[in-house]
Write a protein that holds these residues in place. Structure first.
Motif, PDB file in Angstrom:
ATOM      1  N   ASP A   1      -0.816  -3.099  -3.850  1.00  0.00           N
ATOM      2  CA  ASP A   1      -1.049  -1.733  -4.257  1.00  0.00           C
ATOM      3  C   ASP A   1      -2.312  -1.706  -5.322  1.00  0.00           C
ATOM      4  OD1 ASP A   1      -0.117  -2.075  -6.223  1.00  0.00           O
ATOM      5  OD2 ASP A   1       1.746  -0.148  -6.134  1.00  0.00           O
ATOM      6  N   GLU A   2      -2.711  -2.922  -5.910  1.00  0.00           N
ATOM      7  CA  GLU A   2      -4.213  -2.704  -6.890  1.00  0.00           C
ATOM      8  C   GLU A   2      -5.532  -2.218  -6.180  1.00  0.00           C
ATOM      9  OE1 GLU A   2      -2.534  -5.453  -6.044  1.00  0.00           O
ATOM     10  OE2 GLU A   2      -1.552  -6.082  -7.547  1.00  0.00           O
TER      11      GLU A   2
ATOM     12  N   THR B   1       4.133   5.826   0.386  1.00  0.00           N
ATOM     13  CA  THR B   1       3.015   5.584  -0.491  1.00  0.00           C
ATOM     14  C   THR B   1       2.356   6.560  -1.004  1.00  0.00           C
ATOM     15  OG1 THR B   1       2.962   2.813   0.398  1.00  0.00           O
ATOM     16  CG2 THR B   1       0.683   3.799  -0.732  1.00  0.00           C
TER      17      THR B   1
ATOM     18  N   ARG C   1      -4.479   1.686  -5.950  1.00  0.00           N
ATOM     19  CA  ARG C   1      -4.253   2.382  -7.201  1.00  0.00           C
ATOM     20  C   ARG C   1      -5.828   2.454  -8.175  1.00  0.00           C
ATOM     21  NH1 ARG C   1       1.090   3.050  -9.364  1.00  0.00           N
ATOM     22  NH2 ARG C   1       2.370   2.079  -8.406  1.00  0.00           N
TER      23      ARG C   1
ATOM     24  N   VAL D   1      -1.427   9.155  -9.222  1.00  0.00           N
ATOM     25  CA  VAL D   1      -2.872   8.501 -10.034  1.00  0.00           C
ATOM     26  C   VAL D   1      -3.797   9.623  -9.648  1.00  0.00           C
ATOM     27  CG1 VAL D   1      -4.104   7.188  -9.632  1.00  0.00           C
ATOM     28  CG2 VAL D   1      -1.430   6.712  -9.197  1.00  0.00           C
TER      29      VAL D   1
ATOM     30  N   SER E   1      -7.398   4.986  -6.615  1.00  0.00           N
ATOM     31  CA  SER E   1      -7.274   6.481  -6.816  1.00  0.00           C
ATOM     32  C   SER E   1      -7.360   7.150  -8.048  1.00  0.00           C
ATOM     33  CB  SER E   1      -5.143   6.851  -6.414  1.00  0.00           C
ATOM     34  OG  SER E   1      -5.335   6.367  -5.166  1.00  0.00           O
ATOM     35  N   ARG E   2      -7.591   5.972  -9.400  1.00  0.00           N
ATOM     36  CA  ARG E   2      -7.806   6.040 -10.828  1.00  0.00           C
ATOM     37  C   ARG E   2      -9.038   6.073 -10.707  1.00  0.00           C
ATOM     38  NH1 ARG E   2      -4.189   1.886 -11.691  1.00  0.00           N
ATOM     39  NH2 ARG E   2      -5.272   0.300 -11.798  1.00  0.00           N
TER      40      ARG E   2
ATOM     41  N   ILE F   1       2.717   7.011  -4.928  1.00  0.00           N
ATOM     42  CA  ILE F   1       1.694   6.356  -5.618  1.00  0.00           C
ATOM     43  C   ILE F   1       0.401   7.178  -5.925  1.00  0.00           C
ATOM     44  CG2 ILE F   1       0.186   3.863  -5.755  1.00  0.00           C
ATOM     45  CD1 ILE F   1       2.506   2.837  -4.455  1.00  0.00           C
ATOM     46  N   VAL F   2      -0.287   7.445  -4.822  1.00  0.00           N
ATOM     47  CA  VAL F   2      -1.561   7.790  -5.227  1.00  0.00           C
ATOM     48  C   VAL F   2      -1.923   9.643  -5.046  1.00  0.00           C
ATOM     49  CG1 VAL F   2      -3.339   9.021  -3.524  1.00  0.00           C
ATOM     50  CG2 VAL F   2      -2.153   6.679  -2.583  1.00  0.00           C
TER      51      VAL F   2
END
Ligand SMILES: NC(=O)c1ccc[n+]([C@@H]2O[C@H](COP(=O)([O-])OP(=O)(O)OC[C@H]3O[C@@H](n4cnc5c(N)ncnc54)[C@H](O)[C@@H]3O)[C@@H](O)[C@H]2O)c1
Length: 467
Positions: A104-105, A134, A108, A142, A111-112, A138-139
């Protein structure tokens, strides 16, 4: 509508100007939207500025440069450019690790980087293929590190990209879009956006996770269906039956809401999607203690096809009294399928490796792939022309039938006597095969050609059942 201007121009940012991102960005720009592509790859942006576009997809390069020339499309490494957009599409890569879990790099990272630039009223739409959960797990968290709240300040939706390389631009303009949202406002905004932006039908589903699973279901089905076709090819070959006849006839009856639809066998399945998405399914289910067998079975069958293909070629060379160690195979088409220059996970690599292991000399030609990338991957340079590739060859293997190969006059090629014409993805009709045979070729394909093995005897049948 809270997350989309009611009328007038919609401006769009596309984060990840790779294969999917560039297809979407160029298409939206052509449709008159203001589009900015954002990619961390500075070389890609430089190349574009110098007039070079690295991907091979019919019509894409022209569309990208038309968009850039019109001013409706620009491409930058500066994520701050997303602040001007009404809608932000995320199309970064989502590979899997060796265990099938999401790497997921990129997701992420995107998104970051986006979080501090988000402003109230924007709609963020994830298009990359991901395991269910996800977007939400995750999204969203972030993105919220930027200080805004999903559903309240910005909309969040998942609308999977379902195009296939080779026909991407046409499919983008015609395929319905599936939309799942964090809340009703988000899914409503995503639905309205795609209807206005592309003029296609939109199928809203109940949740982000439903939309995420729809995409995985499609690729799980495609991979497994091709695995069925590949095993059907192996099975038909036992009897010298043409698998394409079997598939054509089997596909004529109605089942469910459509008809039986067995896809086509080939040298194998490659590309960045079908080789990973079933593993996403498998890995996700395993984390719940559920074993999904069909996903891994499809993968296993398809992954064996390059080796099987190489064996078919070697068997046919031997049948023509040509020792592999003294034989030359000319491979036409290295990409993972017809009419693309994409080499990612191409099954041709393992086919060539298996041939080389058997002592066969291999020459390679593909006008669509990047020659440097191919040389690094295959460990040998490409031959520039079809003629030079096939000169004196004992086998011409068409492993990706690009449009550029459609007009090859096989009768005029300078090949060896009794040259094997191996059809890994050309699907030549019977009339063409008859012409090739008349021109002196020995035709063989995956699931096509004379019987591969002798019929089973009683002993083998008995032994197999008992074991
Ligand atoms: N290729 C296909 O045919 C296809 C079809 C349907 C869906 N998909 C899915 O779409 C997604 C993208 O696939 P692709 O083939 O376009 O991948 P790709 O590798 O061609 O493109 C990804 C791009 O994202 C860029 N990127 C990575 N991190 C970034 C970041 N933090 N900010 C900005 N840019 C960043 C990369 O430099 C690259 O250019 C994947 O999830 C894939 O599974 C692909």
């Amino acid at each position: 509508m809270r997350f989309l201007p009611e009328s007038g121009q919609i401006s769009v940012a596309v984060i990840g100007f790779g294969y999917v991102g560039s297809c979407i960005a160029a298409t939206l720009a052509e449709r008159g939207l203001d589009v900015v592509g954002v990619d961390t790859d500075a070389r890609l942006v430089d190349e574009l500025a110098r007039g070079h576009f690295r991907l091979e997809e019919p019509g894409l390069k022209e569309k990208v440069f038309a968009g850039l020339a019109s001013g409706r499309l620009r491409v930058t490494t500066d994520i701050a450019a997303t602040a001007e957009a009404d809608v932000i599409l995320v199309t970064v890569g989502t590979p899997v690790r060796d265990d099938g879990s999401l790497a997921d790099e990129q997701l992420r990272g995107a998104s970051r980087a986006l979080a501090p630039h988000l402003r109230p009223g924007q709609l963020v739409v994830l298009k990359s293929t991901v395991p269910p959960g996800t977007t939400r797990d995750i999204v969203l968290p972030v993105l919220e590190t930027g200080g805004l709240t999903g559903g309240t300040d910005f909309g969040l939706a998942f609308t999977p990209e379902r195009l296939a390389e080779g026909a991407a631009l046409r499919e983008l303009r015609t395929f319905p879009i599936v939309a799942g949202g964090y809340d009703e406002e988000s899914v409503g905004a995503a639905t309205a956006f795609w209807q206005r932006a592309l003029g296609v039908d939109v199928i809203p589903v109940d949740s982000l996770e439903a939309a995420e699973i729809v995409k995985l279901a499609s690729n799980w089905w495609i991979d497994l269906n091709i695995a069925l076709a590949n095993e059907l090819a192996k099975f038909s070959a036992l009897y010298g039956v043409d698998v394409l006849d079997v598939i054509g006839a089997a596909n004529t009856i109605q089942k469910g809401s459509g008809s039986i639809n067995i896809l086509l066998p080939s040298v194998g399945v490659g590309g960045s999607c079908l080789t990973k998405d079933p593993w996403m399914v498998w890995n996700t289910a395993r984390r719940f203690g559920v074993e999904i067998r069909t996903a891994s079975a499809g993968r296993a069958v398809n992954a064996e096809m390059p080796e099987y293909t190489a064996r078919l070629m070697i068997d046919e060379l031997v049948a023509q009294s040509k020792a592999p160690a003294h034989a030359t195979v000319a491979v036409l088409g290295l990409a993972f399928k017809n009419n693309t220059g994409d080499l990612r996970a191409t099954p041709v690599l393992d086919t060539v490796r298996a041939l080389t292991r058997a002592g066969v000399s291999v020459r390679l030609h593909d006008p669509l792939v990047d020659a440097e990338e191919a040389e690094a991957m295959f460990g040998t340079g490409l031959t520039a022309t079809v003629e030079d590739t096939v000169r004196g060859a004992d086998c011409v293997a068409i492993l990706a039938l690009h449009r550029e190969f459609a007009d090859i006059d096989f009768a005029a090629l300078p090949v060896a006597r009794d040259c094997v014409l191996f059809d890994g993805r050309a699907y030549y009709p019977k009339e063409r095969i008859a012409q090739l045979t008349a021109a002196g070729y020995v035709y063989r394909g995956v699931g096509r050609g004379p019987a591969v093995y002798s019929p089973p005897n009683e002993f083998i049948t008995h032994w197999t059942k008992a074991s």
